[in-house]
Design an enzyme around this catalytic site. Structure first.
Site, mmCIF file in Angstrom:
data_model
loop_
_atom_site.group_PDB
_atom_site.id
_atom_site.type_symbol
_atom_site.label_atom_id
_atom_site.label_comp_id
_atom_site.label_asym_id
_atom_site.label_seq_id
_atom_site.Cartn_x
_atom_site.Cartn_y
_atom_site.Cartn_z
ATOM 1 N N HIS B 267 0.905 -1.238 0.006
ATOM 2 C CA HIS B 267 -0.014 0.071 -0.064
ATOM 3 C C HIS B 267 0.778 1.516 0.050
ATOM 4 O O HIS B 267 0.519 2.296 -0.965
ATOM 5 C CB HIS B 267 -0.969 -0.016 1.158
ATOM 6 C CG HIS B 267 -1.951 1.106 1.205
ATOM 7 N ND1 HIS B 267 -3.129 1.211 0.956
ATOM 8 C CD2 HIS B 267 -1.834 2.412 1.755
ATOM 9 C CE1 HIS B 267 -3.734 2.174 1.149
ATOM 10 N NE2 HIS B 267 -2.778 3.182 1.797
ATOM 11 N N GLU B 268 1.871 1.248 0.913
ATOM 12 C CA GLU B 268 2.773 2.514 1.051
ATOM 13 C C GLU B 268 3.470 2.649 -0.223
ATOM 14 O O GLU B 268 3.765 3.472 -0.517
ATOM 15 C CB GLU B 268 3.507 2.508 2.328
ATOM 16 C CG GLU B 268 2.577 2.419 3.675
ATOM 17 C CD GLU B 268 1.556 3.457 3.619
ATOM 18 O OE1 GLU B 268 1.817 4.433 3.096
ATOM 19 O OE2 GLU B 268 0.633 3.277 4.276
ATOM 20 N N HIS B 271 1.696 4.470 -2.801
ATOM 21 C CA HIS B 271 1.804 5.614 -2.620
ATOM 22 C C HIS B 271 3.292 6.627 -2.981
ATOM 23 O O HIS B 271 3.513 7.323 -3.797
ATOM 24 C CB HIS B 271 1.711 6.238 -1.109
ATOM 25 C CG HIS B 271 0.180 6.127 -0.637
ATOM 26 N ND1 HIS B 271 -0.616 6.964 -1.351
ATOM 27 C CD2 HIS B 271 -0.269 5.509 0.466
ATOM 28 C CE1 HIS B 271 -1.658 6.660 -0.563
ATOM 29 N NE2 HIS B 271 -1.573 5.735 0.462
ATOM 30 N N GLU B 297 -4.604 7.710 -3.349
ATOM 31 C CA GLU B 297 -5.123 6.414 -2.636
ATOM 32 C C GLU B 297 -5.280 5.417 -3.825
ATOM 33 O O GLU B 297 -5.358 4.272 -3.630
ATOM 34 C CB GLU B 297 -6.573 6.473 -2.046
ATOM 35 C CG GLU B 297 -6.822 5.467 -1.058
ATOM 36 C CD GLU B 297 -6.078 5.361 0.503
ATOM 37 O OE1 GLU B 297 -5.243 6.109 0.598
ATOM 38 O OE2 GLU B 297 -6.451 4.363 1.025
#
Lengths: 504, 504
Positions: B267-268, B271, B297
């Site tokens: 997830h990070e 980003h 997101e």
């Protein structure tokens, strides 16, 4: 406005400057520890921005006016009072910063950057000729800087003021000459003894993670507060910080060199304990700042050498050391360990040298840089002069300039007057330690019992809490009742190495 | 002055503001990662100082004059040009920042701090009454903020603008209502299937250091450049940064929860890839900045869910996973693993919920915060309304407010209009992913072969490199040829969970 009102304004202004400078401290620490490789260019801009803000704030005309007002006030008359100390020290810095013409500052910055590059190449290719023109330029700039500051006896005096305020070429030269006269023969006696330290144990395998745990435990045992600081890993150990409760030390680990990491950890912890002992409510202002590089170094050297290389310390830590490294330490007795970590022999490189020979390396540099700044030595003659001094003072002749006059970064960075602070630190530390022992009793016995609090408490009270209310020489007089002398250090070195190497 | 000259000044000014903001990014990262516990007070002052400088620079009258001049110029007419994009976006922000009265900003900051404290206590003691008066105050302040900004249809529109510029309560409400209508029945079908995922394997022992190596290797494999970024450990994972080549991600490891660390790392990394893909020469200026929280997101959710929870990804990584964790993975086949990491079931806590139920949690919050801001729901009625919505939308009833309406920090911090960006991110990501597949061919087959470059290249070209030259809705239209819809996401969820849970 009353002096108190002016002082309140000044203090708030200086506190915000310290706040910005402390952000710079974090940015610098991060650059050395965790910055990703490609982040360097932007980081340089961040640093230049913060340095610019600090410089602008430190030379703000309003600051100059407040200081002038306070200098005329009764409240500033006591030099050790809050107002007296702040006014004196900030005035000194303000005057110096505003005396330097902007174009000279820029030229030094530009030249340093190029000189550093040339020095790197010169050292790598062992070719002094590459560095010589930059050394010449840098010397000329440093002399211009000294002229801008002004001085009485020697331009060197104006330069050393940045690192050891109040000292001069003469004052430092006189104490280092005394030291040289006794230390060089001591080192010759060590060499002449024919005795060799059993130092092979230090090259055994010491697991790096266990070294880190052991080193951190030692730092904590002697008093470092890890709730207000950290210990990380960098190529070159240092102690910096990002705020009054945020002291950042670093070290480096080598599986086959236990002493390197361990004593550099104790060394940086000595610096860290000083930082943690300064009055926090004055963070970044003179009553909350370290006196000088030499006094700072006295703290690191005391914990590294006078505590950490002593018998008492290892009476406490030898057992845990054996438990942490059972294989490496198998069959090693405390006395051989003590000798191993106190091995002394003349070597080429200052940063790798031992407690006995270290100051000889510094004395060579001091004498040469003083001669260059005073015009008595031309850069073109530096390699020959270096080699001659190494032969006569340290007792060895460098086989190359790369391992000789090109070994240190300092001159390429324009740091003239910085070297002697290393030796002053050693001298201060021995003189303070003698006094601590006179005041507290048998320190070695306390260390053997794991009691480091009495010494740390004494340092806090007599040195750390003073901030810059006293100058270095005033502090030495106040704490020990005598001016600085090479004798306390020499007495210790003679006793320690005479016993180990079987003479004296 | 010509528009080009004015623009050059504006750009230099904005670049220095970005420089200061990036220092703030480092300071914030350090606070979450390495700051010693006692360093917090000084750190807060450092942050306040930097925020103050950024605010002062962003509202400087000179900036307003340059922007006014540029808005009148021909050069700013093309909204996607350098000048057009910078002028539009900085004008929008300048207007908003200067519209907010200073005392309101201060009151919100003060109230947030107290409300956060009250929220912590209220949640710990499961007592909504403690938080209620602070929620009321915060709502009143947020409505004053909306009035200061101005709005057409709903005060909520003025607030969401901070997080998803250009969207409104109506636009977001319409797409989320469509999503809700199809998603709630899907989740009911999952529950009704009676099938349970074989997720016990995730609670086996996964050595934390091996998890870190495995997660970092996965981040690198999908394209994160560790020369321009880092991955560290924090309690709450995030992705921040300190400069154009300095992206700082964090995660957390739990020996008995492999999925938590691994998918938060993906997830990070999503980003981080967006940050690393933005045009570096425009760092901190609109053409070099992320469009919105929702678009940000969309990148994290795409790599976490659409890539990382897919079969193709694990066709590539399943072998290495077994080698890294031979004991935990013993006897686990790829299909059970795929089902385990895709387990779906209604739960109480948003941050722990799965790909299928997550958006239902968000929809509850959006509907409630919109009603509170528009005056249709009183804070005193929040717990009952929350529980009712959880029962009807998610299908479960919270046993306590601590695990119900008190679970999230957002409202105490004054973040109204933030929640829907989480769901918008999921919707964007599915619609982009469909288009990428249409443009590039069989993505799952590429992932199975360890080829993540084609997708990353497509995202760079179509999304990352755009910066803020387009708004979120313009970007969706430009890239996919259609306005945002819940259909791409629902199609994927129905197919995936229908197959896993044996219906549809």
């Amino acid at each position: 406005m009353s002096a108190a009102e002016t002082f309140a304004k000044l203090r708030a202004h200086a506190r915000e400057t310290a706040l910005v400078a402390s952000i710079g401290g974090l940015v610098e620490w991060d650059e050395q520890t965790y910055l990703p490789p490609s982040g360097g260019d932007w980081r340089a801009e961040q640093q230049a921005y913060l340095a610019g803000v600090v410089h602008a704030r430190s030379t703000a005309p309003a600051l100059g006016e407040w200081l002038a007002e306070l200098r005329d006030s009764d409240e500033a008359r006591d030099p050790e009072s809050d107002i007296g100390c702040v006014t004196r020290e900030l005035s000194r810095r303000y005057e110096r910063e505003t005396k330097l013409p902007g174009d000279l500052v820029e030229e030094i910055a530009r030249t340093s950057s190029k000189a550093h590059h040339a020095w790197t190449t010169a050292r790598r290719s062992d070719d002094f000729a590459i560095f010589r023109p930059w050394l010449e330029q840098m010397l000329a700039l440093q002399r211009r800087k000294a002229e801008a500051f002004g001085y009485e006896a020697s331009p060197y005096d104006a330069l050393i003021e940045d690192y050891e305020p109040g000292e001069t070429a003469e004052s430092v030269g006189s104490v280092l000459t005394g030291l040289r006269a006794e230390l060089a023969p001591l080192v010759q006696a060590i060499v002449g003894s024919g005795v060799a330290a059993p130092s092979e144990v230090l090259r055994e395998s010491f697991d790096v993670e266990t070294q880190a745990i052991f080193g951190k435990a030692a730092a904590q045992a002697i008093g470092f507060d890890f709730a207000s600081g950290r210990l990380d890993v960098t190529a070159h150990p240092f102690c910096g910080g990002a705020g009054p409760n945020d002291v950042r030390m670093t070290t480096r680990y080598n599986e086959h060199d236990f002493a390197d990491a361990f004593f550099s950890t104790l060394h940086e912890t000595g610096h860290g304990l000083y930082e943690q002992g300064l009055p926090g409510e004055w963070f970044g202002l003179p009553p909350g700042e370290a006196i000088s590089l030499g006094i700072h170094e006295s703290q690191s050297r005391m914990w590294e050498n006078l505590v950490g290389r002593g018998r008492g310390f290892w009476r406490h830590f030898f057992g845990p050391l054996g438990e942490a490294f059972p294989v490496a330490m198998k069959g090693v007795d405390p006395e051989s360990w003590y000798f191993a970590i106190n091995e002394a022999k003349p070597s080429l490189i200052r940063t790798e040298s031992d407690e006995a020979t270290y100051n000889l390396h510094v004395i060579v540099r001091f004498e040469l840089e003083r001669a260059m700044i005073e015009g008595d030595l031309l850069p073109s003659d530096l390699p020959a002069a270096w080699n001659e001094k190494y032969a006569s003072i340290v007792g060895i002749t460098p086989p190359s300039d790369a391992n000789g006059c090109l070994q240190d970064v300092h001159w390429s960075a324009g740091l003239f007057g910085y070297f002697p602070t290393y030796s002053l630190g050693n001298l201060y530390s021995a003189q303070f330690f003698d006094q601590a022992e006179a005041d507290l009793g048998d320190l070695e016995a306390m260390f053997a019992a794991g009691e480091f609090d009495p010494l740390l408490g004494w340092l806090r009270k007599n040195i750390h809490q003073v901030g810059q209310r006293l100058s270095a020489s005033q502090l030495v007089e106040r704490v020990t009742g005598k001016p600085l002398s090479h004798e306390p250090l020499m007495r210790r070195l003679k006793a320690k190495f005479g016993e180990l190497y079987g003479f004296g």
